[in-house]
Structures are given as structure tokens and as C-alpha cells.
Write an enzyme that holds these catalytic residues in place. Sequence first.
Site, PDB file in Angstrom:
ATOM      1  N   ASP A 149       1.523 -14.620 -27.269  1.00  0.00           N
ATOM      2  CA  ASP A 149       2.544 -13.917 -27.772  1.00  0.00           C
ATOM      3  C   ASP A 149       3.826 -14.760 -27.820  1.00  0.00           C
ATOM      4  O   ASP A 149       4.069 -15.887 -27.248  1.00  0.00           O
ATOM      5  CB  ASP A 149       2.634 -12.790 -26.830  1.00  0.00           C
ATOM      6  CG  ASP A 149       3.479 -11.457 -27.487  1.00  0.00           C
ATOM      7  OD1 ASP A 149       4.183 -11.677 -28.668  1.00  0.00           O
ATOM      8  OD2 ASP A 149       3.437 -10.467 -26.904  1.00  0.00           O
TER       9      ASP A 149
HETATM   10  C1  NOJ Z   1       6.210  -9.745 -29.574  1.00  0.00           C
HETATM   11  C2  NOJ Z   1       5.150  -8.570 -29.401  1.00  0.00           C
HETATM   12  O1  NOJ Z   1       4.670  -8.482 -27.853  1.00  0.00           O
HETATM   13  C3  NOJ Z   1       3.649  -8.731 -30.414  1.00  0.00           C
HETATM   14  O2  NOJ Z   1       3.380  -7.484 -30.102  1.00  0.00           O
HETATM   15  C4  NOJ Z   1       4.190  -9.359 -31.710  1.00  0.00           C
HETATM   16  O3  NOJ Z   1       2.971  -9.156 -32.377  1.00  0.00           O
HETATM   17  C5  NOJ Z   1       4.724 -10.611 -31.777  1.00  0.00           C
HETATM   18  N1  NOJ Z   1       6.127 -10.557 -30.741  1.00  0.00           N
HETATM   19  C6  NOJ Z   1       5.176 -10.895 -33.075  1.00  0.00           C
HETATM   20  O4  NOJ Z   1       6.554 -10.180 -33.600  1.00  0.00           O
END
Ligand code: NOJ
Length: 703
Positions: free
Chosen positions: A255
Site C-alpha cells: 500500500d
Molecule cells: C491507499 C489505500 O489504502 C489503498 O486502498 C489504495 O488503493 C492506495 N492508497 C492507492 O490509492
Amino acid sequence: MSAKVESLLAQMTLEEKAAQMVQIPYAQTGREASLRWAKMGVGSFLHVWGDEAREVQQAALSSRLGIPVLFGIDAVRGHALNDHATIFPTQLACACSWDREIVKEMGRVTAREVATDGLHWTFSPLLCLSRDPRWGRVNETFGEDQYLTGELASAMIQGYQGDDLSAPESIAACAKHFIAYGEATGARDAYDSSVSYRKVKDTFLPPFQKAVDAGCATFMTAYGSIDGTPLTADGHMLRDILRDEMGFDGFVVTDWSNVTSLVERQHAAKDSQEASLLAAQAGNDMMMNSPEFYDCVIRLVREGKLDEKVLDEAVRHILTVKERMGLFEQPEKMGKPGCIGCEAHQQAALRAARRSVTLLKNEGVLPLKNVKKIAVIGRGGDDIRMQYGDWTYFTHPEPRPRDPVRPYSTIREAMEKLAGEKGAKCVYACGCGPIPCAQDDLDGAVEAARGADAIVLVVGDEISQVGEWKDRADLTLSGKQIELFRRLRALGIPLVTVLQSSKPLVLGPIPEETDALLVAFNGGAHGGQAVAEVLLGEIEPSGRLPISFPRHSGQVPVYYNQLPGWHGGKYCDLPQGPRFAFGEGLGYTEFAYSGLRFDADTLKGSVRVQNTGSRPGLETVQVYFRDCVSSVLTPVKNLIAFQQVELAPGEEKEVQFQLKRSDFSLVNRKEQRIVEPGEFVLMAGHDSRDESLLQVRFWLKED
Ligand code: NOJ
């Protein structure tokens, strides 16, 4: 192992391998630096499309090996970061449909629109379980149950990926966030989940296993930690369990900034070099927005601290997905020109919105009939941002002051039109919203409602109360919404309350005192239309709750599949159980169940369902089981199957279901998934409450 991938890998320098493992956010990095990354052979970009993406791709294709870049985006409810795209209800709202086909269609439409923008990959579906509704991201989940989540997630993955990932309209899915992210202590986003690996395997893994079985191309590592081990550094989870036990063969992306946060937030590594070592060794293949990983990993290999084979393995995973997607032949996805936001896609979003509306109470006022004047009250009744909720072009990656783009209709607009066609007049007054503001005017709302034949009060939450970093300690309907309800109630006019929110909220006196209660969650572009159609009886309400509603914030968790406790699970100052239970939802007709049968040898069961009312209806037959005696505590009941059946008034059908022995398994103390022979109870009926379920006992013998 593919010859193409192996031959590329053999030609790659250490620097090119390190670059392939990096994912760059275009907006934060800027055009010039992004082009430099592309020329270095970076693996992926996120959140860039159109001409900017094409320019970056050209730069990557003109690099030494010309490996195409993979473009990822959070198209989590349609391609909703593009303001002209089709905006579906949230995952939570769609889950109310309990309908695999609706969710699959949502995935297919999203894939087509994302591909038409030249992109390859969506960071969806989200498979975390919402067992604590205080969490800010409940709206992004399919609710609280592992079985329902797994079923809907695999349907969505099939929708995104189609039968062939290399087809022009197919995009790669990403099962996120691996794992137990929704179980963070106190529902604090991206925090530690104090659960054992046994619990993880028992409760949180099954939906992810279904994602692997559905061929999901990528997985995303969660932000948080399990019992103190950050997921980004958890080789046991990412290698032993995800790859070896679960059989995942795609690639793993972290993430956002997960490597950086090992140093800066979680204090699990002393510097970026150590964080990069931990992340690579644990089995993360691609690092989202931790660009320092590039220099660090090169240095680690040069200094002999990291075996280059670890990079080879990661790059092999990434290139294999790129090959499966056909990117070496066709680097840009094609989609269908003109399909973004087209009429056929809007119809699919409307179908999903209709199926997500869930009726929880109806004292005979719905559908609205013989009404000449309807008062629609509440800010959410006429505010498209509130109807949309999170992860649309207004809200993510950061709030953007955009104008809303049609087509959409708010509840007010749809009611004015539909009720108008039936000769009724609608008046609207804001009254108040979830967050107090200078324009609040409760007196004005009461005046507007006076003399109406029915009031539709829209309550809920708004974007400042939803999403990452926005967990709530108090789930009570905020601001003056309860006061507004009381003042309207005092008018003595039939009152319908519509909850338009990102999650279950504590509704104070509303469930007892309102005449009818509808849950819409965030219905997307056509959520307003769907609510109006249900209110006016144009369609039958058929939603079922995928998540339980607590009576009080201090009562959570109230998910239905609790473990049995010696002293029970209750508080002395509250009635036991949730206010509304998992699976609940009414129609404008009623259903009666009879004749539940189950054969423990063939594992075949059946139950009869009859529509005993005067309108047609769609019933969701829910099947649960309990393991009567088990070596580790097992839930009082667990959903094991569901099926939908359409019934005309008076019609009766037999619904059959075929189960598998493994459906009755548990994870024992040695973390093995096994079936313990013995006595079980099978239950079938309308929802998860004991009083709604027929039961039969059966015995499973040794295999
Ligand atoms: C953070 C989020 O937790 C995740 O779900 C998302 O896909 C990514 N950022 C990319 O934006």
C-alpha cells in the site's frame, strides 16, 4: 515459467530490476521526474491517464528493454475518479444486493471504462471485513461476513479480469488489503490488529483464498500490523501463507508508502535501507510510493546484504502479470471508444443502486400512495457529494473542488420527477446535515413539512466523516439530525427516514419512532432515483443488510457470527444483540419458509419458500450452520450459502443447495483447516436472527 519473461530477466541490469519493483504516483512526482522514471524502466505508475499516461508509456517503451509500464488506479466503484465515468454505489451498498451478477456487471463496466482510458489495473476489490463499524473505510467493504465477501469479491474479480486478462476490455484486479486491516484495534485506521495467525486463517483469509482461486492478478499488502509485525515486513504471511499455502501466483504491491512508514511511522526499521531490506525479503514485489526503495535495494545487493535472486523473483512475478495482460504485444488497453459514462453503463449503475436499497421497517406507509404533497427534508436529500460518498472525483486522492457532472439525480430531484408524474407535489428543505453549519434551519424545515401527506427525511454522514484517517469514536447520528427528526415527528405526519451513509450508524429514537426506515448507504449517480422508485412503489425493495447495526457505539462489535461466551456477550445496560441484524431486509411482500431438509451423506439440502403477500418479490434464502462441539470456539452461526429466488404472489418454490464437507471446517490450534466430525446444526431462512431460521441437526462422520 515463460520464455519471454526469462529472456527479459536475463537481460536486465540490477538497476532495471530495482526500477521494475517501483510504482510512482504521477501527480505527486510531476511530469519531468515521472518521465525520467519511465526511461529508467519503472514498473508502474498510479493515478495518471489520458495523454499524460500515453507520454509516460512512450518513454518506457523507448527505454533500453522497452518493458511497458503498468498503470493502476483506484477504480473501486466504477471508474469514479474520472468525472465523466459511471459512478456505482459503494461496495457496501452493492453488497446489500447479495447478488453476484450485479457485482460482476459492476466489475465488467468498470473494466471497460478503465481500459478505454488506456489503463490496466484497478486497486479493487477490498476484502477486509467490517466487524467494527467505527472504522473509516466500512463503505469500501462488502460488509462483515467472510462468506458473502468472498463470493462478491470473486464475482467482481471475474468482472474486471474477464475470461482472458489480455482481452482489450479486461483489467487486472487487486485483492486488498492483505490482511486483517479492518480488524485494527479500536477500529483505528492502519493500526495494529491484535489477532493471532489462527484467527487470521480462520476468519480473514477465506475471502482472499477465493480471490486467489478466481485468478486475481495482484494483491496489496495492508498498512497495519498483526500482533506487532507490520504486514510489509511479514514474510510468513506473504511467502509461507500467501504463496505456498494459498497458491497465489500474481504479484504483491505494497500500500501507499508502506516501506517509508516502516521507518517513519511504525518504527520497525532504523532507516530506508533496513526498511527496503525487510520489504523485499518479506515478499513485496512492487513498492507503491516509496521511491527511496530504488537506491536502497541496489546498494543492498551491491553490499552483499540482499541476494539478487530476491529481485529476480519479484520482477518475474511482475513481468508474468504484464505478459498475461498481453502488454508486450499491446501496451495500451483499448476498451470501447465512447463507452465512458454511456447510457448502457448508467443503466448498470441504476440496476445496482435499485438492488442496494434496503427496507428495515415499514408500518404500512410504504409505498407512498394517495399523497398530494411530499416533503423531502435533509441536506443529504439534495447533495450529490453526500450521495456519492468516498472515492469519487470529488474526494480522492484528495478533496478536489470539482463541479458534479451529469447524469445523476439526488433523492429530491428523483422524487420531484417521479412523484410529479403521479400528480403529487414535492417540497424540499435542508433543515440540517450531519455537520452543523450556518445555513441550518430546523424551523424552516418544519414549516416546509407542515401540511404534507408524507415526510421523507434523509439523514446520514458526509465526506469529512468517511475514509482513511476518519474513524469515528461515536457512531450516533451527528449534528442536529436527531433533533430534526423529533421536530418533524411531532407534526404527526407519516414519516419515512432514509439513511444515506457510509456505514451503519446509531439512530437514536428513529428505529422505534419512524413509520418506515430505508437504508441507501451511498448509492452513486442513480442512488436518488433508486430510493424514489422504492418510496413510490415503482420497484420492490430487495436489499439485505451485509452488516449489523449497533444500538450504541459502546456495544461494538455486534457482528452476527460471535463466539459463544460463558457469560454471554451482553451489556447490563443495553438489550442484547444488534439493532438491525446481518441479513435483515423487508420487501413489500412477505415470505414463509417450510420443509428444511439436509442429507449429511450427500450434503444436499432444500427448503421451501412461499410469497405470502400480494406483490411479487425477490427473496434471498440464507443458509447458516453451527458446529455444536468444537476443539476451538466456533461462531454461534456462520453463513454458508445463499440463493435468490423470485416469487409471484402466492407462489412457492423449493430452493436446493449443495454444500461441501470443507464448508464445515474450522482452523484448529495448530493452524490447520480441518473438519471435526460430530454434531452440527443447519439453519435456513430470511436473515441471521434465530427467530427467522428453520433448523435441522445432522452428524458428520469421519471422512
Ligand atoms: C491507499 C489505500 O489504502 C489503498 O486502498 C489504495 O488503493 C492506495 N492508497 C492507492 O490509492
